[in-house]
Design a protein around this motif. Structure first.
Motif, short mmCIF file in Angstrom:
data_model
loop_
_atom_site.label_atom_id
_atom_site.label_comp_id
_atom_site.label_asym_id
_atom_site.label_seq_id
_atom_site.Cartn_x
_atom_site.Cartn_y
_atom_site.Cartn_z
N VAL A 60 32.82 44.12 43.79
CA VAL A 60 33.27 42.74 43.65
C VAL A 60 34.13 42.68 42.40
O VAL A 60 33.65 42.91 41.29
N ALA A 61 35.42 42.41 42.61
CA ALA A 61 36.38 42.35 41.50
C ALA A 61 37.29 41.14 41.71
O ALA A 61 38.33 41.26 42.35
N PRO A 62 36.88 39.99 41.17
CA PRO A 62 37.74 38.81 41.29
C PRO A 62 39.07 39.04 40.58
O PRO A 62 39.23 39.98 39.81
N ALA A 63 40.00 38.16 40.80
CA ALA A 63 41.36 38.29 40.25
C ALA A 63 41.37 38.08 38.74
O ALA A 63 41.83 37.07 38.24
N ARG A 64 40.80 39.03 38.02
CA ARG A 64 40.80 39.02 36.55
C ARG A 64 40.92 40.45 36.07
O ARG A 64 41.37 41.33 36.79
N SER A 65 40.50 40.70 34.87
CA SER A 65 40.68 41.99 34.21
C SER A 65 40.24 43.21 35.04
O SER A 65 41.01 44.14 35.19
N PRO A 66 39.01 43.24 35.59
CA PRO A 66 38.64 44.43 36.36
C PRO A 66 39.58 44.69 37.54
O PRO A 66 39.97 45.83 37.77
N LEU A 67 39.96 43.65 38.25
CA LEU A 67 40.85 43.83 39.39
C LEU A 67 42.21 44.35 38.94
O LEU A 67 42.76 45.27 39.55
N ARG A 68 42.75 43.78 37.87
CA ARG A 68 44.04 44.26 37.35
C ARG A 68 43.95 45.73 36.96
O ARG A 68 44.84 46.52 37.26
N ALA A 69 42.87 46.11 36.29
CA ALA A 69 42.70 47.50 35.87
C ALA A 69 42.58 48.43 37.08
O ALA A 69 43.20 49.50 37.11
N LEU A 70 41.80 48.03 38.07
CA LEU A 70 41.63 48.86 39.27
C LEU A 70 42.94 49.01 40.04
O LEU A 70 43.26 50.09 40.53
N ARG A 71 43.70 47.93 40.12
CA ARG A 71 45.00 48.00 40.79
C ARG A 71 45.99 48.86 40.01
O ARG A 71 46.75 49.63 40.61
N ALA A 72 46.00 48.73 38.70
CA ALA A 72 46.91 49.52 37.87
C ALA A 72 46.63 51.01 38.04
O ALA A 72 47.56 51.84 38.02
#
Length: 125
Positions: free
Chosen positions: A94-106
């Motif tokens: 579960v990675a809402p559109a915040r820091s963890p999601l940005r990091a995982l996408r990057a």
């Protein structure tokens, strides 16, 4: 489980909780995940995978309350994703559109890990 570090004059805590639900074992992280406290998350994930394998349910890692997610946390997710593949125990993140999601996408891990916007979606699979 908790781990802490001294950062900018105050202590940042990471708290990891596990709840065994009928449909999954849920690991919720609360606080920043970095190299100094990643072992706390590792311990929580390892215990969750043991519990999930015994019941043949997935593991859901909830990063909703994680404001900062460093590469050490990403490495743990990849490690446990591979473990889950070997044991037929899916890992859902579960990675809402915040820091963890940005990091995982990057890091392009959104192409490797099963990411969900919220806990109900991850539980539904």
């Amino acid at each position: 489980m908790t781990g802490s570090e001294h950062r900018g004059g105050h202590v940042e805590q990471l708290r990891v909780e596990r709840v065994d639900r009928d449909e999954a074992v849920v690991v919720s992280a609360h606080g920043e995940v970095d190299g100094t406290n990643a072992p706390v998350l590792h311990e929580g994930l390892t215990a969750a995978f043991a519990a999930a394998a015994a019941r043949t349910v997935p593991v859901v890692v909830d990063l909703t309350d994680v404001p900062f997610f460093a590469s050490s946390g990403m490495a743990l997710l990849v490690e446990h994703h591979k473990l889950g593949d070997r044991r037929a125990t899916p890992l859902r993140v579960v990675a809402p559109a915040r820091s963890p999601l940005r990091a995982l996408r990057a890091a392009r891990l959104d192409q490797v890990l099963d990411l969900y916007p919220d806990l109900p979606a991850a539980l539904a699979g």
